[in-house]
Design a protein around this motif. Sequence first.
Motif, PDB file in Angstrom:
ATOM      1  N   TYR A   1     -56.131  49.914 -82.471  1.00 17.25           N
ATOM      2  CA  TYR A   1     -55.245  49.327 -83.694  1.00 17.25           C
ATOM      3  C   TYR A   1     -53.689  50.026 -83.908  1.00 17.25           C
ATOM      4  CZ  TYR A   1     -59.708  47.301 -84.514  1.00 17.25           C
ATOM      5  OH  TYR A   1     -60.829  46.585 -84.258  1.00 17.25           O
ATOM      6  N   SER A   2     -52.819  49.270 -84.000  1.00 17.12           N
ATOM      7  CA  SER A   2     -51.476  49.702 -83.691  1.00 17.12           C
ATOM      8  C   SER A   2     -50.870  50.252 -84.975  1.00 17.12           C
ATOM      9  CB  SER A   2     -50.293  48.422 -82.931  1.00 17.12           C
ATOM     10  OG  SER A   2     -50.395  47.521 -83.779  1.00 17.12           O
ATOM     11  N   PHE A   3     -51.291  50.180 -86.083  1.00 16.58           N
ATOM     12  CA  PHE A   3     -50.679  50.501 -87.308  1.00 16.58           C
ATOM     13  C   PHE A   3     -49.985  51.915 -87.295  1.00 16.58           C
ATOM     14  CE2 PHE A   3     -55.036  51.581 -88.201  1.00 16.58           C
ATOM     15  CZ  PHE A   3     -55.115  52.736 -88.698  1.00 16.58           C
ATOM     16  N   ARG A   4     -50.657  52.672 -86.674  1.00 17.39           N
ATOM     17  CA  ARG A   4     -49.995  54.246 -86.549  1.00 17.39           C
ATOM     18  C   ARG A   4     -49.194  54.480 -85.322  1.00 17.39           C
ATOM     19  NH1 ARG A   4     -54.584  57.988 -86.845  1.00 17.39           N
ATOM     20  NH2 ARG A   4     -52.760  59.475 -86.537  1.00 17.39           N
ATOM     21  N   ASP A   5     -48.957  53.544 -84.537  1.00 16.28           N
ATOM     22  CA  ASP A   5     -48.166  54.007 -83.230  1.00 16.28           C
ATOM     23  C   ASP A   5     -46.774  54.671 -83.394  1.00 16.28           C
ATOM     24  OD1 ASP A   5     -50.259  52.669 -81.662  1.00 16.28           O
ATOM     25  OD2 ASP A   5     -49.153  50.836 -81.296  1.00 16.28           O
ATOM     26  N   LYS A   6     -45.927  54.097 -84.290  1.00 18.10           N
ATOM     27  CA  LYS A   6     -44.778  54.783 -84.459  1.00 18.10           C
ATOM     28  C   LYS A   6     -44.902  56.303 -84.785  1.00 18.10           C
ATOM     29  CE  LYS A   6     -40.400  53.903 -86.750  1.00 18.10           C
ATOM     30  NZ  LYS A   6     -40.171  54.973 -88.114  1.00 18.10           N
ATOM     31  N   GLN A   7     -45.681  56.549 -85.571  1.00 17.30           N
ATOM     32  CA  GLN A   7     -45.874  58.001 -86.071  1.00 17.30           C
ATOM     33  C   GLN A   7     -46.460  58.788 -84.929  1.00 17.30           C
ATOM     34  OE1 GLN A   7     -47.058  55.429 -87.772  1.00 17.30           O
ATOM     35  NE2 GLN A   7     -46.233  55.525 -89.765  1.00 17.30           N
ATOM     36  N   ILE A   8     -47.653  58.155 -84.128  1.00 22.10           N
ATOM     37  CA  ILE A   8     -48.124  58.884 -82.817  1.00 22.10           C
ATOM     38  C   ILE A   8     -46.732  59.353 -81.697  1.00 22.10           C
ATOM     39  CG2 ILE A   8     -49.549  58.565 -81.063  1.00 22.10           C
ATOM     40  CD1 ILE A   8     -51.345  57.148 -82.982  1.00 22.10           C
ATOM     41  N   ILE A   9     -46.078  57.988 -81.568  1.00 21.03           N
ATOM     42  CA  ILE A   9     -45.056  58.348 -80.681  1.00 21.03           C
ATOM     43  C   ILE A   9     -44.034  59.215 -81.068  1.00 21.03           C
ATOM     44  CG2 ILE A   9     -43.159  56.935 -79.488  1.00 21.03           C
ATOM     45  CD1 ILE A   9     -45.251  54.658 -79.368  1.00 21.03           C
ATOM     46  N   GLU A  10     -43.658  59.256 -82.308  1.00 25.23           N
ATOM     47  CA  GLU A  10     -42.568  60.165 -82.786  1.00 25.23           C
ATOM     48  C   GLU A  10     -43.179  61.713 -82.707  1.00 25.23           C
ATOM     49  OE1 GLU A  10     -42.210  58.915 -86.939  1.00 25.23           O
ATOM     50  OE2 GLU A  10     -40.687  57.586 -86.308  1.00 25.23           O
TER      51      GLU A  10
END
Length: 98
Positions: free
Chosen positions: A64-73
């Motif tokens: 589920y992609s709801f945290r992708d941005k934080q993970i990539i940062e």
Amino acid sequence: MSNTILKNILFVQDSSPCIRTIKVATALKSKGLNIHIAHRNKTPDEVYGYGNDSFSTLFKLPKYSFRDKQIIERLIMELNIDLIHFHNEPDKLGAKLV
């Protein structure tokens, strides 16, 4: 003009890494660059039987992609990423990163 040296590149693929991703990573690695990948689904070895060794690190994004941005940062900071390469559709994650 500065002589910026790229050392760490993060590939982001919102699917399993494709053959082209492996080819590009292999070529860049042969030039001394550290290629890291954040991907969803299977690794290159799981899909094609080879390719994991083209990357310095492989990081599987959650289903589920709801945290992708934080993970990539976080990966950008931890791996000292100099450049991000987003590869392939769907491009919703790429749009979030931009």
